[in-house]
Design a protein around this motif. Structure first.
Motif, PDB file in Angstrom:
ATOM      1  N   THR A  59     -10.071   7.885  14.242  1.00 11.79           N
ATOM      2  CA  THR A  59     -10.501   9.312  15.157  1.00 11.79           C
ATOM      3  C   THR A  59     -10.378  10.479  14.874  1.00 11.79           C
ATOM      4  O   THR A  59     -11.435  10.895  14.752  1.00 11.79           O
ATOM      5  N   TYR A  60      -8.842  10.458  14.195  1.00  9.98           N
ATOM      6  CA  TYR A  60      -8.758  12.238  13.495  1.00  9.98           C
ATOM      7  C   TYR A  60      -8.236  12.245  12.786  1.00  9.98           C
ATOM      8  O   TYR A  60      -7.399  12.970  12.280  1.00  9.98           O
ATOM      9  N   GLY A  61      -8.568  11.006  11.747  1.00 12.86           N
ATOM     10  CA  GLY A  61      -8.235  12.102  10.458  1.00 12.86           C
ATOM     11  C   GLY A  61      -6.451  11.444  10.298  1.00 12.86           C
ATOM     12  O   GLY A  61      -6.831  12.112   9.100  1.00 12.86           O
ATOM     13  N   HIS A  62      -6.297  10.448  10.294  1.00 13.40           N
ATOM     14  CA  HIS A  62      -4.162  10.055  10.126  1.00 13.40           C
ATOM     15  C   HIS A  62      -4.466   9.086   9.094  1.00 13.40           C
ATOM     16  O   HIS A  62      -4.907   7.944   9.942  1.00 13.40           O
ATOM     17  N   PRO A  63      -3.554   8.817   8.185  1.00  8.39           N
ATOM     18  CA  PRO A  63      -3.301   7.797   7.535  1.00  8.39           C
ATOM     19  C   PRO A  63      -2.726   7.091   8.110  1.00  8.39           C
ATOM     20  O   PRO A  63      -0.996   7.755   8.998  1.00  8.39           O
ATOM     21  N   VAL A  64      -2.222   6.260   8.383  1.00  9.03           N
ATOM     22  CA  VAL A  64      -1.344   5.342   9.852  1.00  9.03           C
ATOM     23  C   VAL A  64      -0.656   3.681   8.637  1.00  9.03           C
ATOM     24  O   VAL A  64      -1.002   3.467   8.545  1.00  9.03           O
ATOM     25  N   THR A  65       1.076   4.173   9.138  1.00  4.33           N
ATOM     26  CA  THR A  65       1.655   3.262   8.239  1.00  4.33           C
ATOM     27  C   THR A  65       2.614   2.719   9.373  1.00  4.33           C
ATOM     28  O   THR A  65       3.336   3.499  10.255  1.00  4.33           O
ATOM     29  N   VAL A  66       2.643   1.443   9.982  1.00  6.26           N
ATOM     30  CA  VAL A  66       3.446   0.504  10.894  1.00  6.26           C
ATOM     31  C   VAL A  66       4.418   0.022  10.142  1.00  6.26           C
ATOM     32  O   VAL A  66       4.371  -0.274   8.898  1.00  6.26           O
ATOM     33  N   VAL A  67       5.338  -0.161  11.081  1.00  5.65           N
ATOM     34  CA  VAL A  67       6.390  -0.600  10.473  1.00  5.65           C
ATOM     35  C   VAL A  67       6.811  -2.093  11.277  1.00  5.65           C
ATOM     36  O   VAL A  67       6.817  -1.989  12.737  1.00  5.65           O
ATOM     37  N   THR A  68       7.076  -2.839  10.996  1.00  2.72           N
ATOM     38  CA  THR A  68       6.672  -4.248  12.294  1.00  2.72           C
ATOM     39  C   THR A  68       7.735  -5.090  10.853  1.00  2.72           C
ATOM     40  O   THR A  68       8.770  -5.257   9.959  1.00  2.72           O
ATOM     41  N   ASP A  69       7.832  -6.588  11.381  1.00  2.00           N
ATOM     42  CA  ASP A  69       8.978  -8.018  11.329  1.00  2.00           C
ATOM     43  C   ASP A  69       7.954  -8.625  11.381  1.00  2.00           C
ATOM     44  O   ASP A  69       6.901  -9.484  11.509  1.00  2.00           O
ATOM     45  N   PRO A  70       8.897 -10.258  10.811  1.00  2.00           N
ATOM     46  CA  PRO A  70       7.775 -10.926  10.246  1.00  2.00           C
ATOM     47  C   PRO A  70       7.715 -11.394  11.461  1.00  2.00           C
ATOM     48  O   PRO A  70       6.764 -12.774  11.392  1.00  2.00           O
ATOM     49  N   GLY A  71       7.855 -11.655  12.934  1.00  2.00           N
ATOM     50  CA  GLY A  71       6.891 -11.791  14.016  1.00  2.00           C
ATOM     51  C   GLY A  71       5.664 -12.041  14.030  1.00  2.00           C
ATOM     52  O   GLY A  71       4.878 -12.286  14.894  1.00  2.00           O
ATOM     53  N   MET A  72       5.663 -10.628  13.701  1.00  2.00           N
ATOM     54  CA  MET A  72       3.716 -10.310  13.537  1.00  2.00           C
ATOM     55  C   MET A  72       2.873 -11.038  13.524  1.00  2.00           C
ATOM     56  O   MET A  72       3.247 -11.811  12.084  1.00  2.00           O
ATOM     57  N   GLU A  73       1.896 -11.618  14.206  1.00  2.00           N
ATOM     58  CA  GLU A  73       0.909 -12.088  13.736  1.00  2.00           C
ATOM     59  C   GLU A  73       0.150 -11.966  12.496  1.00  2.00           C
ATOM     60  O   GLU A  73      -0.262 -10.923  12.020  1.00  2.00           O
ATOM     61  N   ALA A  74      -0.267 -13.367  12.015  1.00  2.00           N
ATOM     62  CA  ALA A  74      -1.136 -12.985  10.727  1.00  2.00           C
ATOM     63  C   ALA A  74      -1.972 -11.939  10.822  1.00  2.00           C
ATOM     64  O   ALA A  74      -2.573 -11.548   9.762  1.00  2.00           O
ATOM     65  N   ILE A  75      -2.752 -12.271  11.983  1.00  2.00           N
ATOM     66  CA  ILE A  75      -4.459 -11.863  12.142  1.00  2.00           C
ATOM     67  C   ILE A  75      -3.638 -10.520  12.182  1.00  2.00           C
ATOM     68  O   ILE A  75      -5.095  -9.989  12.077  1.00  2.00           O
ATOM     69  N   ILE A  76      -3.416 -10.351  13.175  1.00  2.00           N
ATOM     70  CA  ILE A  76      -2.936  -8.672  13.295  1.00  2.00           C
ATOM     71  C   ILE A  76      -2.606  -8.323  12.016  1.00  2.00           C
ATOM     72  O   ILE A  76      -2.812  -7.053  11.490  1.00  2.00           O
ATOM     73  N   GLN A  77      -1.940  -8.704  11.110  1.00  2.00           N
ATOM     74  CA  GLN A  77      -1.521  -7.709   9.689  1.00  2.00           C
ATOM     75  C   GLN A  77      -2.812  -7.530   8.658  1.00  2.00           C
ATOM     76  O   GLN A  77      -2.674  -6.796   8.621  1.00  2.00           O
ATOM     77  N   THR A  78      -3.558  -8.796   8.935  1.00  2.00           N
ATOM     78  CA  THR A  78      -4.843  -8.633   8.443  1.00  2.00           C
ATOM     79  C   THR A  78      -5.826  -7.767   9.092  1.00  2.00           C
ATOM     80  O   THR A  78      -5.989  -6.885   8.397  1.00  2.00           O
ATOM     81  N   LEU A  79      -5.624  -7.873  10.592  1.00  2.00           N
ATOM     82  CA  LEU A  79      -6.456  -7.080  10.734  1.00  2.00           C
ATOM     83  C   LEU A  79      -6.686  -5.019  10.588  1.00  2.00           C
ATOM     84  O   LEU A  79      -7.182  -4.598  10.158  1.00  2.00           O
ATOM     85  N   LEU A  80      -5.020  -4.921  10.813  1.00  2.00           N
ATOM     86  CA  LEU A  80      -3.899  -3.835  10.124  1.00  2.00           C
ATOM     87  C   LEU A  80      -5.016  -3.141   9.561  1.00  2.00           C
ATOM     88  O   LEU A  80      -5.233  -2.327   9.074  1.00  2.00           O
ATOM     89  N   GLY A  81      -4.616  -4.268   8.209  1.00  2.00           N
ATOM     90  CA  GLY A  81      -5.148  -3.876   6.814  1.00  2.00           C
ATOM     91  C   GLY A  81      -6.277  -3.673   6.471  1.00  2.00           C
ATOM     92  O   GLY A  81      -7.101  -2.356   5.727  1.00  2.00           O
ATOM     93  N   SER A  82      -7.129  -4.034   7.465  1.00  2.00           N
ATOM     94  CA  SER A  82      -9.031  -4.050   6.994  1.00  2.00           C
ATOM     95  C   SER A  82      -8.888  -2.803   7.354  1.00  2.00           C
ATOM     96  O   SER A  82     -10.417  -2.099   7.494  1.00  2.00           O
ATOM     97  N   TYR A  83      -7.900  -1.760   8.388  1.00  2.00           N
ATOM     98  CA  TYR A  83      -8.730  -0.833   9.560  1.00  2.00           C
ATOM     99  C   TYR A  83      -7.767   0.574   8.690  1.00  2.00           C
ATOM    100  O   TYR A  83      -7.536   1.951   8.887  1.00  2.00           O
ATOM    101  N   GLY A  84      -7.442  -0.686   6.941  1.00  2.00           N
ATOM    102  CA  GLY A  84      -6.948   0.927   6.476  1.00  2.00           C
ATOM    103  C   GLY A  84      -4.924   1.323   7.169  1.00  2.00           C
ATOM    104  O   GLY A  84      -4.735   2.143   5.804  1.00  2.00           O
ATOM    105  N   VAL A  85      -5.362   0.449   7.267  1.00  2.00           N
ATOM    106  CA  VAL A  85      -3.033   0.688   7.142  1.00  2.00           C
ATOM    107  C   VAL A  85      -2.042   0.199   6.457  1.00  2.00           C
ATOM    108  O   VAL A  85      -2.787  -1.033   6.284  1.00  2.00           O
ATOM    109  N   ARG A  86      -1.672   1.152   6.457  1.00  2.00           N
ATOM    110  CA  ARG A  86      -0.154   0.359   5.492  1.00  2.00           C
ATOM    111  C   ARG A  86       0.955  -0.150   6.573  1.00  2.00           C
ATOM    112  O   ARG A  86       1.684   0.227   7.546  1.00  2.00           O
TER     113      ARG A  86
END
Length: 343
Positions: free
Chosen positions: A85-112
């Motif tokens: 929405t506001y034109g910012h690259p996003v990096t999120v830090v997570t751990d192995p408990g994050m579900e694969a579907i969320i990791q995939t969605l974040l990547g598809s949205y351009g999130v590192r």
């Protein structure tokens, strides 16, 4: 940029309400569920957008600067929306408990997505994630961390949710909220209490969480509970707190799916156990409202996966009709649904 903002921000808010009745409560009793899963990414879309808006207005977040944050999932989805929405690259830090579907969605949205691989010896995965966030911020001058655990803008973001409840229900007597960062429990209750100071706030925590004085343990449930002590948790605002175990949340989430279609994951199940009890035991006419933070999609490999639930002994173990009771956190380490009255 303005066209992007105009197109995306109306997607958040004005979420529906659903009446939850039998088998959670007898005829004539029940509770209202605010279905925040109707937002694009869930409840924390509200907080992510508001925090980024306020940071930009203050100059804390410069145009085009990188946003770096720790998340177990839902806030990351909200930041993806805010970043687009506001034109910012996003990096999120997570751990192995994050579900694969969320990791995939974040990547598809351009999130590192940065993955930590070792839990902190005292603060668990959350502290390990926060330590990595600090390293990334130091490596990229001008980057910005929303700090969802301690940022008061996280609390303020939920005023609109409270206004929606008031507009549709008029009166809320008991508000039941899961507690993780503490943002929505503090923000919604604070706003509602301006109209009705008698509102009772009931917090729902996870067994193994340290938020309300229990020892921090390894936890299956994501999205509620914490191994650290977020400053946004307004302990004085709570009238009582309940701890819920994973098998109890699974029973409630699956029962909701079978009987109401409106369902979700760990937080939704845990909140439903407690909200149903409040509805059953409160005086007739008491209006009980529960916040459902998200929907069921991300939990297809956990809460709604028979093999996973069987492996972790989560199936066919409904909660007791009544919670255990303790008077203070040091009285006992809780292992199943337990209640503590705060005032």
């Amino acid at each position: 940029m303005s066209s992007s903002i105009n197109a995306m921000t109306p997607l958040v808010g004005q979420t529906p309400l659903c009446r939850i009745g039998a088998p959670f409560a007898p005829s004539g009793r029940g509770f209202w569920a605010k279905l925040e899963g109707a937002n694009p990414g869930g409840l924390k879309d509200r907080a992510a957008l508001h925090i980024v808006e306020r940071a930009r207005a203050r100059g804390d977040l410069r145009p085009g600067a990188t946003i770096v944050e720790s998340t177990s999932g839902t806030f990351g989805l909200g930041l993806a929306l805010a970043g687009i929405t506001y034109g910012h690259p996003v990096t999120v830090v997570t751990d192995p408990g994050m579900e694969a579907i969320i990791q995939t969605l974040l990547g598809s949205y351009g999130v590192r997505v940065e993955m930590v691989t070792r839990a902190h010896p005292d603060g668990g995965w959350q502290q390990a994630r926060l330590d990595r966030v600090a390293q990334l911020l130091a490596a990229e001058p001008g980057s910005y961390c929303p700090g969802q655990y301690d940022n008061p803008d996280n609390v303020e973001a939920y005023s609109g949710l409270a206004d929606e409840l008031h507009r549709h229900l008029g009166r809320v007597d008991v508000l039941v909220c899961s507690v993780g960062t503490g943002g929505h429990s503090a923000g919604v209750s604070r706003r509602l209490r301006r109209r009705d100071p008698a509102l009772r706030l009931v917090g729902v925590d996870a067994v193994g969480s340290a938020i309300f004085g229990q020892p921090a343990r390894s936890r299956l449930m994501r999205g509620l509970g914490s191994s650290i002590h977020p400053r946004n948790v307004d302990h004085d605002a709570f009238d009582e707190v309940h701890w819920v175990a994973p098998h109890e949340a699974v029973w409630a989430s699956r029962t909701l799916a079978q009987t109401h279609y409106a369902t979700g994951g760990w937080s939704v199940g845990a909140v439903s156990v407690v909200a149903a009890w409040c509805a059953r035991t409160a005086p007739p006419g008491t209006r009980v409202v529960a916040i459902f933070p998200d929907g069921p999609a991300r939990y297809y490999t956990t809460v709604f996966d028979d093999a996973y639930c069987a492996e972790h002994r989560l199936l066919d173990r409904p909660p007791n009709d009544e919670p255990d009771e303790i008077k203070e956190p040091g009285e006992a380490e809780v292992t199943r649904w337990t209640r503590m009255v705060m005032r």
